[in-house]
Design a protein around this motif. Structure first.
Motif, PDB file in Angstrom:
ATOM      1  N   LYS A   9     142.372  10.639  76.506  1.00  0.00           N
ATOM      2  CA  LYS A   9     142.513  11.911  77.218  1.00  0.00           C
ATOM      3  C   LYS A   9     143.752  11.902  78.099  1.00  0.00           C
ATOM      4  O   LYS A   9     144.502  12.892  78.159  1.00  0.00           O
ATOM      5  N   ASN A  10     143.985  10.800  78.801  1.00  0.00           N
ATOM      6  CA  ASN A  10     145.162  10.687  79.661  1.00  0.00           C
ATOM      7  C   ASN A  10     146.450  10.734  78.848  1.00  0.00           C
ATOM      8  O   ASN A  10     147.434  11.364  79.252  1.00  0.00           O
ATOM      9  N   ASN A  11     146.447  10.050  77.698  1.00  0.00           N
ATOM     10  CA  ASN A  11     147.629  10.060  76.829  1.00  0.00           C
ATOM     11  C   ASN A  11     147.931  11.475  76.338  1.00  0.00           C
ATOM     12  O   ASN A  11     149.086  11.898  76.275  1.00  0.00           O
ATOM     13  N   PHE A  12     146.873  12.194  75.982  1.00  0.00           N
ATOM     14  CA  PHE A  12     147.045  13.567  75.490  1.00  0.00           C
ATOM     15  C   PHE A  12     147.626  14.452  76.585  1.00  0.00           C
ATOM     16  O   PHE A  12     148.541  15.242  76.334  1.00  0.00           O
ATOM     17  N   SER A  13     147.108  14.326  77.809  1.00  0.00           N
ATOM     18  CA  SER A  13     147.605  15.130  78.934  1.00  0.00           C
ATOM     19  C   SER A  13     149.062  14.806  79.229  1.00  0.00           C
ATOM     20  O   SER A  13     149.867  15.702  79.495  1.00  0.00           O
ATOM     21  N   PHE A  14     149.394  13.526  79.176  1.00  0.00           N
ATOM     22  CA  PHE A  14     150.776  13.115  79.437  1.00  0.00           C
ATOM     23  C   PHE A  14     151.715  13.686  78.378  1.00  0.00           C
ATOM     24  O   PHE A  14     152.774  14.228  78.693  1.00  0.00           O
ATOM     25  N   GLN A  15     151.329  13.581  77.101  1.00  0.00           N
ATOM     26  CA  GLN A  15     152.168  14.086  76.023  1.00  0.00           C
ATOM     27  C   GLN A  15     152.316  15.607  76.108  1.00  0.00           C
ATOM     28  O   GLN A  15     153.368  16.157  75.777  1.00  0.00           O
ATOM     29  N   ARG A  16     151.280  16.299  76.567  1.00  0.00           N
ATOM     30  CA  ARG A  16     151.356  17.751  76.750  1.00  0.00           C
ATOM     31  C   ARG A  16     152.409  18.097  77.808  1.00  0.00           C
ATOM     32  O   ARG A  16     153.198  19.033  77.630  1.00  0.00           O
ATOM     33  N   ASN A  17     152.438  17.309  78.890  1.00  0.00           N
ATOM     34  CA  ASN A  17     153.441  17.538  79.926  1.00  0.00           C
ATOM     35  C   ASN A  17     154.853  17.268  79.404  1.00  0.00           C
ATOM     36  O   ASN A  17     155.806  17.965  79.776  1.00  0.00           O
ATOM     37  N   ILE A  52     161.287  18.679  71.421  1.00  0.00           N
ATOM     38  CA  ILE A  52     160.150  19.596  71.530  1.00  0.00           C
ATOM     39  C   ILE A  52     159.226  19.448  70.322  1.00  0.00           C
ATOM     40  O   ILE A  52     158.002  19.331  70.460  1.00  0.00           O
ATOM     41  N   ILE A  53     159.825  19.450  69.122  1.00  0.00           N
ATOM     42  CA  ILE A  53     159.019  19.297  67.906  1.00  0.00           C
ATOM     43  C   ILE A  53     158.278  17.962  67.917  1.00  0.00           C
ATOM     44  O   ILE A  53     157.084  17.890  67.597  1.00  0.00           O
ATOM     45  N   ALA A  54     158.994  16.906  68.305  1.00  0.00           N
ATOM     46  CA  ALA A  54     158.386  15.575  68.347  1.00  0.00           C
ATOM     47  C   ALA A  54     157.251  15.522  69.363  1.00  0.00           C
ATOM     48  O   ALA A  54     156.221  14.880  69.125  1.00  0.00           O
ATOM     49  N   ALA A  55     157.430  16.201  70.502  1.00  0.00           N
ATOM     50  CA  ALA A  55     156.394  16.186  71.531  1.00  0.00           C
ATOM     51  C   ALA A  55     155.115  16.857  71.027  1.00  0.00           C
ATOM     52  O   ALA A  55     154.006  16.353  71.245  1.00  0.00           O
ATOM     53  N   PHE A  56     155.265  17.983  70.328  1.00  0.00           N
ATOM     54  CA  PHE A  56     154.079  18.672  69.814  1.00  0.00           C
ATOM     55  C   PHE A  56     153.457  17.918  68.634  1.00  0.00           C
ATOM     56  O   PHE A  56     152.235  17.926  68.458  1.00  0.00           O
ATOM     57  N   LEU A  57     154.302  17.253  67.837  1.00  0.00           N
ATOM     58  CA  LEU A  57     153.754  16.386  66.796  1.00  0.00           C
ATOM     59  C   LEU A  57     152.949  15.249  67.418  1.00  0.00           C
ATOM     60  O   LEU A  57     151.886  14.860  66.912  1.00  0.00           O
ATOM     61  N   GLY A  58     153.486  14.714  68.523  1.00  0.00           N
ATOM     62  CA  GLY A  58     152.775  13.652  69.233  1.00  0.00           C
ATOM     63  C   GLY A  58     151.432  14.122  69.761  1.00  0.00           C
ATOM     64  O   GLY A  58     150.438  13.391  69.716  1.00  0.00           O
ATOM     65  N   LEU A  59     151.398  15.363  70.261  1.00  0.00           N
ATOM     66  CA  LEU A  59     150.134  15.922  70.735  1.00  0.00           C
ATOM     67  C   LEU A  59     149.105  15.970  69.611  1.00  0.00           C
ATOM     68  O   LEU A  59     147.943  15.592  69.778  1.00  0.00           O
ATOM     69  N   TYR A  60     149.560  16.453  68.453  1.00  0.00           N
ATOM     70  CA  TYR A  60     148.651  16.584  67.315  1.00  0.00           C
ATOM     71  C   TYR A  60     148.152  15.222  66.851  1.00  0.00           C
ATOM     72  O   TYR A  60     146.970  15.048  66.547  1.00  0.00           O
ATOM     73  N   SER A 137     157.077   7.544  79.681  1.00  0.00           N
ATOM     74  CA  SER A 137     156.385   7.640  78.402  1.00  0.00           C
ATOM     75  C   SER A 137     156.343   6.294  77.697  1.00  0.00           C
ATOM     76  O   SER A 137     155.293   5.875  77.192  1.00  0.00           O
ATOM     77  N   PHE A 138     157.480   5.592  77.657  1.00  0.00           N
ATOM     78  CA  PHE A 138     157.539   4.286  76.987  1.00  0.00           C
ATOM     79  C   PHE A 138     156.658   3.267  77.710  1.00  0.00           C
ATOM     80  O   PHE A 138     155.934   2.487  77.078  1.00  0.00           O
ATOM     81  N   LYS A 139     156.692   3.284  79.040  1.00  0.00           N
ATOM     82  CA  LYS A 139     155.885   2.344  79.822  1.00  0.00           C
ATOM     83  C   LYS A 139     154.400   2.594  79.601  1.00  0.00           C
ATOM     84  O   LYS A 139     153.609   1.656  79.416  1.00  0.00           O
ATOM     85  N   LYS A 140     154.006   3.870  79.588  1.00  0.00           N
ATOM     86  CA  LYS A 140     152.601   4.208  79.358  1.00  0.00           C
ATOM     87  C   LYS A 140     152.200   3.850  77.928  1.00  0.00           C
ATOM     88  O   LYS A 140     151.075   3.394  77.679  1.00  0.00           O
ATOM     89  N   GLY A 141     153.129   4.045  76.982  1.00  0.00           N
ATOM     90  CA  GLY A 141     152.855   3.697  75.594  1.00  0.00           C
ATOM     91  C   GLY A 141     152.601   2.212  75.415  1.00  0.00           C
ATOM     92  O   GLY A 141     151.739   1.805  74.640  1.00  0.00           O
TER      93      GLY A 141
END
Length: 333
Positions: A9-17, A52-60, A137-141
């Motif tokens: 859930k936290n990863n999803f929220s972060f990627q959304r931001n 932007i495209i990569a961020a939304f792909l990451g969300l999915y 993002s990289f650190k959280k990943g």
């Protein structure tokens, strides 16, 4: 909610931001391009579309990866991260090509830049925001073992390098009025972006193809050597698969042939619990118990074994090569 679900859930929220901020940065670069008429800034803005495209792909992909395994996906949905990461890498390469192409057009047309100081200020701000966002993002990943967040972070930090190159070229052009420098710097950083994209694609393909991970096997063998029991005669045919933030571990454990089923299963469970307890990732185990053979006596450290057929000669230290070999360990292999 368990820890794994909370992390997802936290990863999803972060990627959304990340996606939302990416849109804002893209708008900022478009404003800078309209003010300056700089093709380098325009190329950087086009690269932001990839962000932007990569961020939304990451969300999915994070959404799919969080779904539990089912009948159609017995190993879960984690491998979607490799697919979206590969797409992102391909988009990064495409962005690099666009940057180089646009820079060449700029050279041929001999474009004249306007209001460069405004462009420098706006683009510099986007560079700082991009780098901070990419680093986080990289650190959280790395912390969450999320390939999506790690590849997104690398992408954003690589975009920062490109943007700084644009800023540097604008500064030089601002003071020298030599406009072709802008395009030359853009070409160089376009090549760098292509290289970063290639590494992202290479990493994702290795995950999709279940490529052996020597580093994981090396860490596993080193750890087990420190906690190894004499009854664990050998560990072979070991394979590690990555499914998102989860791991799947297959291995064959050789035990004394005279162990009863309950005793053998207890030894196997002890090994599994040892690995699971000392791992920062969720692991699914599939262990197979093998019985020892006569040639195993030469490497077996069990003392006072009434079934021993040969003298003990040498202990075989486990490493990433011999724990992954198909055959049982012996002094001949």
């Amino acid at each position: 909610m368990n820890k794994q679900n909370q992390n997802t859930k936290n990863n999803f929220s972060f990627q959304r931001n990340v996606a939302i901020i990416g849109v804002l940065l893209f708008v900022g670069k478009l404003v800078a391009w309209r003010l300056t008429n700089s093709d380098a800034i325009f190329s950087d803005a086009m690269e932001s579309i990839v962000n932007i495209i990569a961020a939304f792909l990451g969300l999915y992909s994070l959404y799919l990866a969080s779904k539990p395994r089912d009948e159609d996906h017995p190993y879960g949905h984690g491998k979607v991260e490799f697919i979206t990461s590969g797409i992102e890498g391909a988009l990064v390469i495409f962005a690099g090509i666009i940057i180089i192409g646009q820079a060449i057009v700029s050279l041929l047309n001999k474009n004249i830049l306007d209001r460069i100081d405004y462009g420098i200020f706006i683009v510099a701000i986007t560079a700082v925001v991009n780098y901070v966002l990419g680093y986080l993002s990289f650190k959280k990943g790395k912390t969450e073992n999320s390939l999506v967040l790690k590849s997104s972070g690398k992408h954003l930090m690589a975009d920062t390098v490109t943007t700084l190159g644009v800023v540097a070229s604008l500064l030089v052009v601002y003071f020298t009025k030599i406009y072709w420098i802008d395009s030359l710097v853009a070409i160089l950083f376009g090549l760098y972006i292509i290289f970063v994209g290639y590494k992202i694609v290479r990493k994702s393909l290795s995950g999709i193809m279940d490529e052996a991970n020597p580093d994981m096997l090396r860490k596993l063998s080193s750890f087990l050597n420190e906690h190894r029991k004499p009854t664990w005669i050998d560990l072979h045919n070991t394979k590690i698969q990555q499914h998102g933030s989860h791991l799947h571990l297959d291995a064959h454990l050789t035990l004394p042939w005279y162990f009863e089923l309950r005793e053998a299963h207890k030894e196997m469970e002890e090994l599994v619990k040892l690995i699971a307890k000392n791992s920062d990732r969720n692991i699914e185990f599939n262990f197979h118990m093998d019985d020892c053979k006569s040639f195993s006596c030469e490497i077996c450290q069990v003392e006072n074994c009434s079934a021993r057929q040969h003298q003990f000669i040498k202990k075989i230290t486990w490493d990433e090569k011999n724990i992954s070999q198909v055959q049982k360990h012996s002094l001949k292999n």
